[in-house]
Scaffold this active site. Structure first.
Site, PDB file in Angstrom:
ATOM      1  N   ALA A  33      91.105  73.534 -17.409  1.00 46.58           N
ATOM      2  CA  ALA A  33      90.265  73.829 -18.573  1.00 46.58           C
ATOM      3  C   ALA A  33      91.080  73.722 -19.854  1.00 46.58           C
ATOM      4  O   ALA A  33      92.232  74.156 -19.908  1.00 46.58           O
ATOM      5  CB  ALA A  33      89.672  75.228 -18.456  1.00 46.58           C
ATOM      6  N   VAL A  34      90.461  73.126 -20.858  1.00 47.65           N
ATOM      7  CA  VAL A  34      91.049  73.023 -22.191  1.00 47.65           C
ATOM      8  C   VAL A  34      90.035  73.628 -23.168  1.00 47.65           C
ATOM      9  O   VAL A  34      88.829  73.332 -23.083  1.00 47.65           O
ATOM     10  CB  VAL A  34      91.348  71.547 -22.543  1.00 47.65           C
ATOM     11  CG1 VAL A  34      91.791  71.412 -24.000  1.00 47.65           C
ATOM     12  CG2 VAL A  34      92.419  70.993 -21.608  1.00 47.65           C
ATOM     13  N   GLU A  66      87.414  68.800  -6.703  1.00 44.86           N
ATOM     14  CA  GLU A  66      85.953  68.748  -6.740  1.00 44.86           C
ATOM     15  C   GLU A  66      85.525  68.761  -8.188  1.00 44.86           C
ATOM     16  O   GLU A  66      86.091  69.498  -8.997  1.00 44.86           O
ATOM     17  CB  GLU A  66      85.351  69.986  -6.068  1.00 44.86           C
ATOM     18  CG  GLU A  66      85.241  69.911  -4.586  1.00 44.86           C
ATOM     19  CD  GLU A  66      85.243  71.300  -3.974  1.00 44.86           C
ATOM     20  OE1 GLU A  66      85.043  72.276  -4.710  1.00 44.86           O
ATOM     21  OE2 GLU A  66      85.479  71.384  -2.771  1.00 44.86           O
ATOM     22  N   ASN A  71      79.739  65.736 -14.784  1.00 43.96           N
ATOM     23  CA  ASN A  71      80.751  66.183 -15.758  1.00 43.96           C
ATOM     24  C   ASN A  71      81.296  64.969 -16.517  1.00 43.96           C
ATOM     25  O   ASN A  71      82.236  64.303 -16.089  1.00 43.96           O
ATOM     26  CB  ASN A  71      81.874  66.941 -15.048  1.00 43.96           C
ATOM     27  CG  ASN A  71      82.795  67.655 -16.022  1.00 43.96           C
ATOM     28  OD1 ASN A  71      83.000  67.201 -17.141  1.00 43.96           O
ATOM     29  ND2 ASN A  71      83.341  68.774 -15.592  1.00 43.96           N
ATOM     30  N   TYR A  78      89.659  61.955 -14.734  1.00 43.86           N
ATOM     31  CA  TYR A  78      90.193  61.827 -13.375  1.00 43.86           C
ATOM     32  C   TYR A  78      90.266  60.353 -12.944  1.00 43.86           C
ATOM     33  O   TYR A  78      91.237  59.936 -12.316  1.00 43.86           O
ATOM     34  CB  TYR A  78      89.330  62.615 -12.390  1.00 43.86           C
ATOM     35  CG  TYR A  78      89.328  64.113 -12.633  1.00 43.86           C
ATOM     36  CD1 TYR A  78      90.470  64.775 -13.052  1.00 43.86           C
ATOM     37  CD2 TYR A  78      88.178  64.868 -12.446  1.00 43.86           C
ATOM     38  CE1 TYR A  78      90.471  66.136 -13.276  1.00 43.86           C
ATOM     39  CE2 TYR A  78      88.175  66.240 -12.665  1.00 43.86           C
ATOM     40  CZ  TYR A  78      89.321  66.871 -13.079  1.00 43.86           C
ATOM     41  OH  TYR A  78      89.324  68.211 -13.295  1.00 43.86           O
TER      42      TYR A  78
HETATM   43  C1  COA Z   1      87.695  68.027 -18.806  1.00 43.41           C
HETATM   44  C2  COA Z   1      88.665  68.594 -19.852  1.00 43.41           C
HETATM   45  C3  COA Z   1      89.713  69.451 -19.138  1.00 43.41           C
HETATM   46  C4  COA Z   1      89.350  67.428 -20.572  1.00 43.41           C
HETATM   47  O1  COA Z   1      90.401  67.946 -21.399  1.00 43.41           O
HETATM   48  P1  COA Z   1      90.934  67.154 -22.698  1.00 43.41           P
HETATM   49  O2  COA Z   1      92.204  67.819 -23.137  1.00 43.41           O
HETATM   50  O3  COA Z   1      89.855  67.044 -23.698  1.00 43.41           O
HETATM   51  O4  COA Z   1      91.232  65.725 -22.074  1.00 43.41           O
HETATM   52  P2  COA Z   1      92.145  64.574 -22.738  1.00 43.41           P
HETATM   53  O5  COA Z   1      92.190  64.729 -24.225  1.00 43.41           O
HETATM   54  O6  COA Z   1      93.465  64.566 -22.030  1.00 43.41           O
HETATM   55  O7  COA Z   1      91.309  63.273 -22.363  1.00 43.41           O
HETATM   56  C5  COA Z   1      91.850  62.263 -21.523  1.00 43.41           C
HETATM   57  C6  COA Z   1      90.759  61.231 -21.249  1.00 43.41           C
HETATM   58  O8  COA Z   1      89.684  61.832 -20.522  1.00 43.41           O
HETATM   59  C7  COA Z   1      88.440  61.250 -20.951  1.00 43.41           C
HETATM   60  N1  COA Z   1      87.617  62.256 -21.633  1.00 43.41           N
HETATM   61  C8  COA Z   1      87.985  63.518 -21.997  1.00 43.41           C
HETATM   62  N2  COA Z   1      86.948  64.146 -22.577  1.00 43.41           N
HETATM   63  C9  COA Z   1      85.910  63.265 -22.595  1.00 43.41           C
HETATM   64  C10 COA Z   1      84.567  63.337 -23.051  1.00 43.41           C
HETATM   65  N3  COA Z   1      84.069  64.447 -23.654  1.00 43.41           N
HETATM   66  N4  COA Z   1      83.767  62.255 -22.876  1.00 43.41           N
HETATM   67  C11 COA Z   1      84.230  61.128 -22.291  1.00 43.41           C
HETATM   68  N5  COA Z   1      85.522  60.988 -21.840  1.00 43.41           N
HETATM   69  C12 COA Z   1      86.334  62.063 -21.980  1.00 43.41           C
HETATM   70  C13 COA Z   1      88.810  60.147 -21.913  1.00 43.41           C
HETATM   71  O9  COA Z   1      89.033  58.974 -21.152  1.00 43.41           O
HETATM   72  C14 COA Z   1      90.108  60.676 -22.483  1.00 43.41           C
HETATM   73  O10 COA Z   1      90.919  59.688 -23.052  1.00 43.41           O
HETATM   74  P3  COA Z   1      90.712  59.309 -24.610  1.00 43.41           P
HETATM   75  O11 COA Z   1      90.641  60.586 -25.392  1.00 43.41           O
HETATM   76  O12 COA Z   1      91.924  58.474 -24.929  1.00 43.41           O
HETATM   77  O13 COA Z   1      89.417  58.561 -24.663  1.00 43.41           O
HETATM   78  C15 COA Z   1      87.911  69.461 -20.893  1.00 43.41           C
HETATM   79  O14 COA Z   1      86.824  68.709 -21.425  1.00 43.41           O
HETATM   80  C16 COA Z   1      87.367  70.769 -20.354  1.00 43.41           C
HETATM   81  O15 COA Z   1      88.079  71.800 -20.307  1.00 43.41           O
HETATM   82  N6  COA Z   1      86.083  70.782 -19.948  1.00 43.41           N
HETATM   83  C17 COA Z   1      85.449  71.992 -19.414  1.00 43.41           C
HETATM   84  C18 COA Z   1      86.038  72.404 -18.086  1.00 43.41           C
HETATM   85  C19 COA Z   1      85.927  71.313 -17.042  1.00 43.41           C
HETATM   86  O16 COA Z   1      84.939  70.602 -16.947  1.00 43.41           O
HETATM   87  N7  COA Z   1      87.004  71.213 -16.236  1.00 43.41           N
HETATM   88  C20 COA Z   1      87.061  70.264 -15.135  1.00 43.41           C
HETATM   89  C21 COA Z   1      86.411  70.872 -13.935  1.00 43.41           C
HETATM   90  S1  COA Z   1      86.612  69.864 -12.491  1.00 43.41           S
END
Ligand code: COA
Length: 116
Positions: A33-34, A66, A71, A78
Site C-alpha cells: 500500500a502507498v 493475489e 484493481n 505487477y
Molecule cells: C497499487 C499501488 C501500491 C501503486 O503504488 P504507486 O506508488 O502509485 O506505484 P508506482 O508509482 O510505483 O507505479 C508503477 C507503475 O504501476 C502502474 N500504475 C500505478 N498506479 C496506476 C494507476 N492508478 N493507473 C494505471 N497504472 C498505474 C503504472 O504502470 C506505473 O508506472 P508509471 O507511473 O511510470 O506509469 C497504490 O495505488 C495503492 O496503494 N493502491 C491501494 C492498495 C492496493 O491496491 N494495493 C495492492 C493490493 S494487491
C-alpha cells in the site's frame, strides 16, 4: 503479520509499505500500500523490487500474490514487474470481485548459450 515464520517487510514512513513472506522455496506478497498523496512516484514499484530481492535472498524461487481483477492501479504495476496470471479465485472478495493469482519467477535467467 511480521510474526509469521518467514515474514518480512519494508516501509517508507508516511508513504507506504510492503509485507511479504518467504517459506518453503516460495514467497508471497501479503500486502502492498502507498498513501494516495505518495502515489505515481515510483514507490510501489520500488517496494515491490525490494520485496522480490528480499524473497530471492531468502531462497525463494517464485513470488505469488493475489489482486482484485479490477484493481486498475496494481495490475499494471505487477505486470510491468513481470508477474503473469496463473489462477483466478471467483468471488474471492466480500464485494464479489474475483481475485487473480499472479506469479513471477525469482530464479536468475539461464545464461545464453555461447555462439560458435
Ligand atoms: C497499487 C499501488 C501500491 C501503486 O503504488 P504507486 O506508488 O502509485 O506505484 P508506482 O508509482 O510505483 O507505479 C508503477 C507503475 O504501476 C502502474 N500504475 C500505478 N498506479 C496506476 C494507476 N492508478 N493507473 C494505471 N497504472 C498505474 C503504472 O504502470 C506505473 O508506472 P508509471 O507511473 O511510470 O506509469 C497504490 O495505488 C495503492 O496503494 N493502491 C491501494 C492498495 C492496493 O491496491 N494495493 C495492492 C493490493 S494487491
Amino acid at each position: 503479520m511480521l510474526g509469521m515464520p518467514g515474514a518480512f517487510g519494508l516501509w517508507r514512513p508516511e508513504a507506504g509499505f510492503v509485507l511479504a513472506r518467504a517459506a518453503g522455496g516460495e514467497a508471497e506478497i501479503l500486502t502492498l500500500a502507498v498513501l494516495p498523496a505518495a502515489r505515481r512516484q515510483g514507490l510501489g514499484a520500488a517496494l515491490m523490487a525490494a520485496a522480490l530481492a528480499g524473497a530471492a535472498a531468502r531462497g525463494a524461487e517464485a513470488m505469488f500474490l493475489e489482486v482484485a481483477a479490477g484493481n486498475a492501479a496494481a495490475l499494471p504495476l505487477y505486470r510491468g514487474l513481470g508477474f503473469a496470471e496463473v489462477g483466478r479465485r471467483r468471488r474471492y472478495y466480500p464485494d464479489g470481485a474475483d481475485a487473480l493469482v499472479l506469479r513471477r519467477d525469482l530464479r536468475p535467467a539461464e545464461p545464453a548459450a555461447a555462439a560458435g
